[in-house]
Design an enzyme around this catalytic site. Sequence first.
Site: not given
Length: 416
Positions: A120, A396, A21-22, A304, A115
């Site tokens: 951020r 997600r 995903k990242n 994470d 999220c």
Amino acid sequence: MAIEISGSSRVCGALEIQGSKNAVLPIMAASVLCEGETVIKNCPDILDVHAMGDVMRGIGGRVQYRDHELVLDTSRIEDGRIREKKAGDIRASVLFLGSLLARFHSVSIRYPGGCSIGSRPIDFHLRAFRQMGAVVEELPDRVCCRAEKGLHGADLPLCFPSVGATENIILAAVMAEGTTVIRRAAREPEIRELCDFLNAMGAKIRGGGSDVIHIEGVRRLRPVHWQLCSDRIVLLTWAMLTAGCGGEAEFEKAAPFSEAERQILQKTGCRIEESGDRIRIRQGSVPRPVPYVRTSPYPGYPTDGQSLLMPVLCRGSGVSTIEEGIFENRFRMIRQLRKLGADIDYVSNRARITGVTKLHGAEVKADDLRSGAGLLIAASMAEGVSRISNEDYIHRGYEDICGQLRALGIKAADIQ
């Protein structure tokens, strides 16, 4: 909808690790730097990918997804104005700032969401764009950047190795006039993947994955076909599931653990065997405590991973301490873990976890992507039935979550 888990089973099974995903989200943003058709293979079937695809469709891109292959045709994108409201729902949409500014010299986008794990801000991103010659206007609901004469290279020391800022600067700099140097750059593997992808497109980037990245601007980039790397956080999730529940699991198409991740898993009692892209994990006892761990930028233990480790430490004997060094709201899941019987105290950014004999089933809800995954781990460890609501957070970043849990021997199902 919710996810229902009947817990207290040992892990037993095998999985292929999905695409990252990242890595795919910044690569999707990078695809708009050129005209033509980019193909990304091994793309995960997750909500964030589809949300980014919706944003691209909103600016004229053609997006097709089938059998883990993503096709992005950017030929009809004509300007950098993103009107799609969904851009405000996904954090990674901020990466279109850099790529659209580079291609069209102008961009307008809603402030990004995502999220609720803490503040951020995009100050680092905007400061860098200003240093590269852009005029930045911050409006109540959106941010606008323009560089009528194009961007120019700059020497850009970051105050903190922000992943998003590093990626956005790279995207803006690949077609800027002259050379850009990013100092104190983020070093995550996904940064290196983005740089490798852009170099395949014709960019000139050195140092991707190090703390100093040099980018020499080029005039034009070309579309490419790309094989995406596997998702290291998904691997860590299933490794922590094994650490908490006990048992044995094998993972294919897996990137190796970082040294920090490996050490923490071993401290909980796991035995790890790595051979190429295959990893086997065994846990023969209840988890051991980890006296102290602090999250930090790569190559440290990832933030994470904090939400994935905490449930593991809730069961067993001994006291563990986790200090969160990145985001201030990562401990929101503690309220949910207490419903399952966890004994956790915390002050500010430090949590003290006292292991208990057993956890019990409960109704809990996910507050963000990784806390949702952490609750899956806790529910799998607990005796009885648990239901996890707000499951969209989990979807997600994890594809076919219940199917993957069942492949590892956990009783899981989507329910109304």
